[in-house]
Write a protein that holds these residues in place. Sequence first.
Motif, PDB file in Angstrom:
ATOM      1  N   LEU A  77       0.866  -1.186   0.000  1.00  0.00           N
ATOM      2  CA  LEU A  77       0.000   0.000   0.000  1.00  0.00           C
ATOM      3  C   LEU A  77       0.898   1.231   0.000  1.00  0.00           C
ATOM      4  N   GLN A  78       0.689   2.074  -0.951  1.00  0.00           N
ATOM      5  CA  GLN A  78       1.512   3.277  -1.064  1.00  0.00           C
ATOM      6  C   GLN A  78       0.562   4.470  -1.177  1.00  0.00           C
ATOM      7  N   ARG A  79       0.646   5.343  -0.179  1.00  0.00           N
ATOM      8  CA  ARG A  79      -0.221   6.537  -0.163  1.00  0.00           C
ATOM      9  C   ARG A  79       0.669   7.757  -0.385  1.00  0.00           C
ATOM     10  N   ILE A  80       0.528   8.358  -1.533  1.00  0.00           N
ATOM     11  CA  ILE A  80       1.324   9.544  -1.878  1.00  0.00           C
ATOM     12  C   ILE A  80       0.329  10.690  -2.099  1.00  0.00           C
ATOM     13  N   HIS A  81       0.363  11.670  -1.216  1.00  0.00           N
ATOM     14  CA  HIS A  81      -0.544  12.839  -1.209  1.00  0.00           C
ATOM     15  C   HIS A  81      -1.997  12.398  -1.332  1.00  0.00           C
ATOM     16  N   ASP A  82      -2.579  12.541  -2.462  1.00  0.00           N
ATOM     17  CA  ASP A  82      -3.995  12.220  -2.611  1.00  0.00           C
ATOM     18  C   ASP A  82      -4.220  10.913  -3.387  1.00  0.00           C
ATOM     19  N   THR A  83      -3.194  10.068  -3.505  1.00  0.00           N
ATOM     20  CA  THR A  83      -3.294   8.824  -4.297  1.00  0.00           C
ATOM     21  C   THR A  83      -2.891   7.621  -3.444  1.00  0.00           C
ATOM     22  N   ILE A  84      -3.682   6.577  -3.474  1.00  0.00           N
ATOM     23  CA  ILE A  84      -3.319   5.300  -2.831  1.00  0.00           C
ATOM     24  C   ILE A  84      -3.065   4.299  -3.949  1.00  0.00           C
ATOM     25  N   HIS A  85      -1.874   3.790  -3.923  1.00  0.00           N
ATOM     26  CA  HIS A  85      -1.485   2.797  -4.937  1.00  0.00           C
ATOM     27  C   HIS A  85      -1.410   1.424  -4.244  1.00  0.00           C
ATOM     28  N   VAL A  86      -2.213   0.457  -4.693  1.00  0.00           N
ATOM     29  CA  VAL A  86      -2.261  -0.880  -4.093  1.00  0.00           C
ATOM     30  C   VAL A  86      -1.645  -1.858  -5.091  1.00  0.00           C
ATOM     31  N   ASP A  87      -0.606  -2.535  -4.635  1.00  0.00           N
ATOM     32  CA  ASP A  87       0.077  -3.504  -5.504  1.00  0.00           C
ATOM     33  C   ASP A  87       0.041  -4.861  -4.791  1.00  0.00           C
ATOM     34  N   VAL A  88      -0.657  -5.831  -5.357  1.00  0.00           N
ATOM     35  CA  VAL A  88      -0.773  -7.173  -4.771  1.00  0.00           C
ATOM     36  C   VAL A  88      -0.105  -8.157  -5.712  1.00  0.00           C
ATOM     37  N   VAL A  89       0.822  -8.946  -5.167  1.00  0.00           N
ATOM     38  CA  VAL A  89       1.518  -9.941  -5.980  1.00  0.00           C
ATOM     39  C   VAL A  89       1.307 -11.320  -5.350  1.00  0.00           C
ATOM     40  N   CYS A  90       0.737 -12.229  -6.120  1.00  0.00           N
ATOM     41  CA  CYS A  90       0.620 -13.636  -5.703  1.00  0.00           C
ATOM     42  C   CYS A  90       1.601 -14.430  -6.560  1.00  0.00           C
ATOM     43  N   PRO A  91       2.683 -14.947  -5.968  1.00  0.00           N
ATOM     44  CA  PRO A  91       3.669 -15.664  -6.781  1.00  0.00           C
ATOM     45  C   PRO A  91       3.081 -16.959  -7.347  1.00  0.00           C
ATOM     46  N   PRO A  92       3.692 -17.472  -8.409  1.00  0.00           N
ATOM     47  CA  PRO A  92       3.193 -18.735  -8.967  1.00  0.00           C
ATOM     48  C   PRO A  92       3.292 -19.849  -7.933  1.00  0.00           C
ATOM     49  N   ASP A  93       2.360 -20.751  -7.984  1.00  0.00           N
ATOM     50  CA  ASP A  93       2.303 -21.831  -7.010  1.00  0.00           C
ATOM     51  C   ASP A  93       2.299 -23.157  -7.751  1.00  0.00           C
ATOM     52  N   THR A  94       2.843 -24.165  -7.131  1.00  0.00           N
ATOM     53  CA  THR A  94       2.865 -25.503  -7.719  1.00  0.00           C
ATOM     54  C   THR A  94       2.074 -26.440  -6.827  1.00  0.00           C
ATOM     55  N   ILE A  95       1.132 -27.126  -7.413  1.00  0.00           N
ATOM     56  CA  ILE A  95       0.319 -28.105  -6.687  1.00  0.00           C
ATOM     57  C   ILE A  95       0.657 -29.466  -7.246  1.00  0.00           C
ATOM     58  N   ARG A  96       1.088 -30.359  -6.383  1.00  0.00           N
ATOM     59  CA  ARG A  96       1.449 -31.701  -6.828  1.00  0.00           C
ATOM     60  C   ARG A  96       0.432 -32.700  -6.310  1.00  0.00           C
ATOM     61  N   VAL A  97      -0.062 -33.521  -7.225  1.00  0.00           N
ATOM     62  CA  VAL A  97      -1.001 -34.575  -6.871  1.00  0.00           C
ATOM     63  C   VAL A  97      -0.330 -35.898  -7.230  1.00  0.00           C
ATOM     64  N   THR A  98      -0.165 -36.773  -6.247  1.00  0.00           N
ATOM     65  CA  THR A  98       0.493 -38.054  -6.485  1.00  0.00           C
ATOM     66  C   THR A  98      -0.470 -39.179  -6.125  1.00  0.00           C
ATOM     67  N   ALA A  99      -0.616 -40.106  -7.039  1.00  0.00           N
ATOM     68  CA  ALA A  99      -1.485 -41.260  -6.794  1.00  0.00           C
ATOM     69  C   ALA A  99      -0.713 -42.518  -7.164  1.00  0.00           C
ATOM     70  N   GLU A 100      -0.739 -43.510  -6.304  1.00  0.00           N
ATOM     71  CA  GLU A 100      -0.106 -44.791  -6.581  1.00  0.00           C
ATOM     72  C   GLU A 100      -1.186 -45.809  -6.883  1.00  0.00           C
ATOM     73  N   ILE A 101      -1.073 -46.419  -8.045  1.00  0.00           N
ATOM     74  CA  ILE A 101      -2.079 -47.369  -8.500  1.00  0.00           C
ATOM     75  C   ILE A 101      -1.428 -48.741  -8.591  1.00  0.00           C
ATOM     76  N   PRO A 102      -1.813 -49.696  -7.744  1.00  0.00           N
ATOM     77  CA  PRO A 102      -1.229 -51.040  -7.857  1.00  0.00           C
ATOM     78  C   PRO A 102      -1.831 -51.784  -9.046  1.00  0.00           C
ATOM     79  N   ILE A 103      -0.956 -52.405  -9.814  1.00  0.00           N
ATOM     80  CA  ILE A 103      -1.393 -53.182 -10.977  1.00  0.00           C
ATOM     81  C   ILE A 103      -0.991 -54.626 -10.737  1.00  0.00           C
ATOM     82  N   GLU A 104      -1.966 -55.489 -10.753  1.00  0.00           N
ATOM     83  CA  GLU A 104      -1.684 -56.904 -10.525  1.00  0.00           C
ATOM     84  C   GLU A 104      -1.202 -57.537 -11.817  1.00  0.00           C
ATOM     85  N   ARG A 105      -0.254 -58.423 -11.674  1.00  0.00           N
ATOM     86  CA  ARG A 105       0.234 -59.146 -12.851  1.00  0.00           C
ATOM     87  C   ARG A 105      -0.785 -60.206 -13.231  1.00  0.00           C
ATOM     88  N   ILE A 106      -1.030 -60.294 -14.500  1.00  0.00           N
ATOM     89  CA  ILE A 106      -1.957 -61.312 -14.994  1.00  0.00           C
ATOM     90  C   ILE A 106      -1.116 -62.447 -15.561  1.00  0.00           C
TER      91      ILE A 106
END
Length: 143
Positions: A77-106
């Motif tokens: 938040l930057q307030r300079i005289h009669d101006t408020i400047h709002v700068d919001v930064v959300c950095p990139p995010d990584t979501i990891r989904v891991t699933a283990e699937i057992p496979i039976e040998r036929i």
Amino acid sequence: MRFLWKLGVAVILLTQSGCSASWHLKRAIAKDPTINADTIVRVDTTIVTNERRVVDTLVITDTIVREIESNGARVRLQRIHDTIHVDVVCPPDTIRVTAEIPIERIIYKEAPPERGVWFQIKAVMALLFAIIIASIVGRMIMK
């Protein structure tokens, strides 16, 4: 005569015995036990979110700069005289989904053929026939 008799018995025993498929399978498993284990397939899914930036402006009269950082998101938040400047930064995010699937040998396994009493009777008769032929051939050679 005894030599021919022993030779005949040895030939019959050698032709009737052999390495079965189960013996070869046991040897392969003994060499590499992992071929008998089930396989587990691991599926990794990665989702990457883009950076989001929001900029907004309000008009007021003094100069103040304030920076707030919370949960990886940075708000300035930057307030300079009669101006408020709002700068919001959300950095990139990584979501990891891991699933283990057992496979039976036929393993396709064919059932061995049914060998009933009739098969055993035929086998004994064939063995007796081979012994009789060997004894006849031995007598002919001795004469």
